[in-house]
Every structure is written in structure tokens, then in C-alpha cells.
Design an enzyme around this catalytic site. Structure first.
Site, mmCIF file in Angstrom:
data_model
loop_
_atom_site.group_PDB
_atom_site.id
_atom_site.type_symbol
_atom_site.label_atom_id
_atom_site.label_comp_id
_atom_site.label_asym_id
_atom_site.label_seq_id
_atom_site.Cartn_x
_atom_site.Cartn_y
_atom_site.Cartn_z
ATOM 1 N N CYS A 138 46.482 31.096 84.604
ATOM 2 C CA CYS A 138 47.177 30.494 83.457
ATOM 3 C C CYS A 138 48.629 30.954 83.409
ATOM 4 O O CYS A 138 48.925 32.080 82.994
ATOM 5 C CB CYS A 138 46.458 30.875 82.159
ATOM 6 S SG CYS A 138 47.295 30.244 80.687
ATOM 7 N N CYS A 141 49.991 31.604 79.837
ATOM 8 C CA CYS A 141 49.510 32.857 79.232
ATOM 9 C C CYS A 141 50.202 34.070 79.841
ATOM 10 O O CYS A 141 50.513 35.028 79.136
ATOM 11 C CB CYS A 141 48.005 33.040 79.453
ATOM 12 S SG CYS A 141 47.024 31.559 79.267
ATOM 13 N N ASP A 142 50.424 34.065 81.144
ATOM 14 C CA ASP A 142 50.785 35.315 81.831
ATOM 15 C C ASP A 142 52.184 35.359 82.439
ATOM 16 O O ASP A 142 52.583 36.401 82.965
ATOM 17 C CB ASP A 142 49.756 35.598 82.946
ATOM 18 C CG ASP A 142 48.367 35.825 82.364
ATOM 19 O OD1 ASP A 142 48.303 36.362 81.243
ATOM 20 O OD2 ASP A 142 47.376 35.466 83.013
#
Ligand code: NAP
Length: 315
Positions: A138, A141-142
Site C-alpha cells: 500500500c 499507507c506507507d
């Protein structure tokens, strides 16, 4: 814990499920969406969506999810967040019985399955060990963890190339590792990737192992498909975008998905499955185009078919 009932149960709150619930709720039947996380499915973690009509400048995936959710709720769809349907069966009278991880038993007169798909894994050494310690599926997200670092994106489809572009906003260098020398992604995205100075293409290369120092990722070992030579790319993060797998556990015993690589076969014009009262939409199905617009379209079709099915039961 308790028994609850609805007319149409929609399993999954991505674009297919949200659109299905919008159409079902506007058909004035009691509609409940079960979503195991937040709504939006894969677009919730997609940075930018450029090919959904009516947004000429594009729209963030999270905002598109929010708008779809608000619209479905506005017309009366009830959305059960963080609720997983753990089992589903069709009773002799045609009613569907759903068990949830909240301990509830729901009955529904019709079910629209829109459980989508989840990212595939490569299954190479180091992948499990360094998940969350440099290995990710992701980018949204990261990405923030990799500011000014070197990372790799693996894959040659739309997801890999679009997320590689997004990751260049954070990482100083992105290796794009792909096992062939041609991409599946849309030509316009391929063109952008090829002219991005932060992206270095590593083509005709198969990922062999994610290397690390026991705490974090330090490299990716790849093998050339042309001359079998191996090399290690020194880097801090690995983002895998190598396709998706349909989330089909609930239909085991109801629908045989083996002929369609795990996907639920539907009659495209009706989103109808082989089981009366069971409809399916979005990435879970055997549709060719896996896009937000087609997921939404099949969600609308599934709701239309489910409403027709209920109407026929009533008369
Ligand atoms: P995809 O199109 O199936 O691409 C997967 C990529 O991973 C392929 O390039 C494949 O290589 C590679 N791959 C698969 N297994 C591998 C392995 N074991 N080792 C190395 N490489 C491997 O998957 P996706 O990009 O996740 O997209 C899924 C669907 O969603 C597609 O239909 C896509 O068009 C759609 N999508 C659309 C958008 C958009 O329109 N904005 C964005 C994201 C996704 P090969 O090419 O050699 O098979």
C-alpha cells in the site's frame, strides 16, 4: 448474539458494493452493506483516480470513497463498518443466512457479493519476514516512511506504474522491477513512468529474494530472464503490485469458481450468478475490465437484478 433481517445484503463496501447499495436503497428496500474495514475497498488507498468520469482533474481515492458512501447513506443504505461476514448459506426457503464476526446472524432475501480482491504476494524469501519492516502492498499507507530513500516497485500493471509515480513524491529513487520488457499498464502511464527521472526501469528481471539485516529491508535480489545473471538492488523498501486475488471464501459450496481462476462467473447483463437470489459485482467477478467505473456499473446492474428478483418473489 442477535438475529437481524434485511431485504438485500451487500457484502463489501468498495465501489461495486456502494453503488449496488445506492441503487438498492433507492429501490426502497431495506439494504445493509457489510464492510470489514472502512468503505472504498482498493480505491480507499489509491492516491489519485484519473479515469472516473466527471472529475477532469482527477480525484483522490479516499475522497471518491467518501462521496460514494455519503450518497449511498443519503438514500437509506445502512453501512455496517468493521463487520466481516464469516459464513453464508442459502436455506431451503431461498433465504440467505449470514454469520458475522460480531456474533450476529442476519437473514436476507437476496445477496449482492462485492467482496473484491486483495493484493497478491510474490511468495519469495524475505517477504513475510520483512512485511511491515520495508515490504508493503500500500503506497498511500506507507510512502511517508520512505522520504528521500531508495525503494522498488515490483510489477508491470496499472497499479505498479501508478503507484511508482506516486512514490517518487517521497522516495529519491524508485526501481521499477518487471519480469518482462513490456508493460500491461495503460500507455499514458507507461509514458509518464519512462520520462520520470526518479524511476529506473529494471526490466526482464524476476525478483528472487528480499534481503535484510534482520530488522529492515536492505535489498532485492533479482535474476535476469535474458542471461540468468543475478544482481542485488540496494534499497530500503519493496512495494509489490503483482496482481490481485478474488475474495471468494463465502461462495465456497455455493458457486464453483475453479473455471474462472477463483472469480465468480456472472451473466454480464444482469450480474446474476448460478444461484437464485445471489448476485455478484466488481473485481470478484469474471469481468474483463477491473476499473472503478466498471465495478460501479456492475454494482448498479446487480442491484437492478436483485430488485427484480425480489419483485418476482412478491408477485
Ligand atoms: P495486473 O494488471 O494483473 O498486473 C500484475 C503485474 O504483476 C503484471 O505486470 C505481471 O507481470 C506482474 N506479476 C504477476 N505475478 C508476478 C510474479 N510472480 N513475479 C513478478 N511479476 C509478477 O494487476 P494490477 O496492476 O494490480 O491491476 C489489476 C486490475 O486493476 C487490472 O485490470 C488493472 O487494469 C486494474 N487497475 C486499474 C487502474 C486504473 O485504471 N487507474 C489502477 C490499478 C489497477 P506480466 O505482465 O508479465 O504478467
Amino acid at each position: 448474539m442477535s438475529e437481524k433481517h434485511c431485504d438485500i445484503a451487500v457484502i463489501g463496501g468498495g465501489p461495486a458494493g456502494l453503488t449496488a447499495s445506492l441503487y438498492a436503497a433507492r429501490g426502497l428496500v431495506n439494504t445493509v452493506v457489510f464492510e470489514k474495514q472502512m468503505t472504498g475497498g482498493q480505491i480507499a488507498t489509491t492516491e489519485w483516480v484519473e479515469n472516473y468520469p466527471a472529475f477532469p482533474e482527477g480525484i483522490s481515492g479516499s475522497e471518491l470513497s467518501r462521496l460514494m458512501t455519503t450518497q449511498a447513506e443519503k438514500y437509506g443504505a445502512q453501512i455496517e463498518l468493521f463487520v466481516t461476514v464469516t459464513a453464508m448459506k442459502r436455506l431451503d426457503d431461498g433465504i440467505f443466512e449470514l454469520q458475522t464476526d460480531a456474533g450476529d446472524t442476519w437473514t436476507a432475501r437476496a445477496v449482492i457479493l462485492a467482496s473484491g480482491s486483495v493484493p497478491s504476494k510474490l511468495g519469495i524469501p524475505g517477504e513475510d519476514k520483512y512485511t511491515g519492516r520495508g515490504v508493503s502492498w500500500c503506497a498511500t499507507c506507507d510512502a511517508g516512511f520512505f522520504k528521500d530513500k531508495t525503494i522498488t516497485v515490483i510489477g508491470g500493471g496499472d497499479a505498479a506504474l501508478e503507484e511508482a509515480m506516486f512514490l517518487t513524491k517521497f522516495a529519491s529513487k524508485v526501481y521499477l522491477v518487471h519480469r518482462r520488457d513490456e508493460f500491461r499498464a495503460a500507455p499514458i502511464v507507461v509514458q509518464r513512468v519512462k520520462t520520470n527521472e526518479r524511476i529506473e526501469l529494471v526490466l526482464s528481471a524476476t525478483p528472487l529474494e528480499i534481503e535484510g539485516d534482520d530488522t529492515r529491508v536492505t535489498g532485492l535480489r533479482v535474476k535476469s530472464t535474458e542471461d540468468e545473471t543475478e544482481r542485488v538492488l540496494n534499497l530500503d523498501g519493496v512495494f509489490e503490485f503483482v496482481g490481485t486475488n478474488p475474495v471468494n471464501e463465502l461462495v465456497a459450496g455455493l458457486v464453483d469458481t475453479r473455471a474462472n481462476r477463483g472469480h465468480v462467473a456472472v451473466e454480464i447483463d444482469g450480474s446474476v450468478t448460478e444461484v437464485p437470489g445471489l448476485f455478484a459485482a466488481g473485481d470478484l467477478t469474471n469481468s474483463t475490465l477491473k476499473q472503478v467505473i466498471s465495478a460501479s456499473g456492475s454494482g448498479a446492474t446487480a442491484a437492478f437484478s436483485a430488485l427484480k428478483y425480489l419483485e418476482e418473489l412478491d408477485h
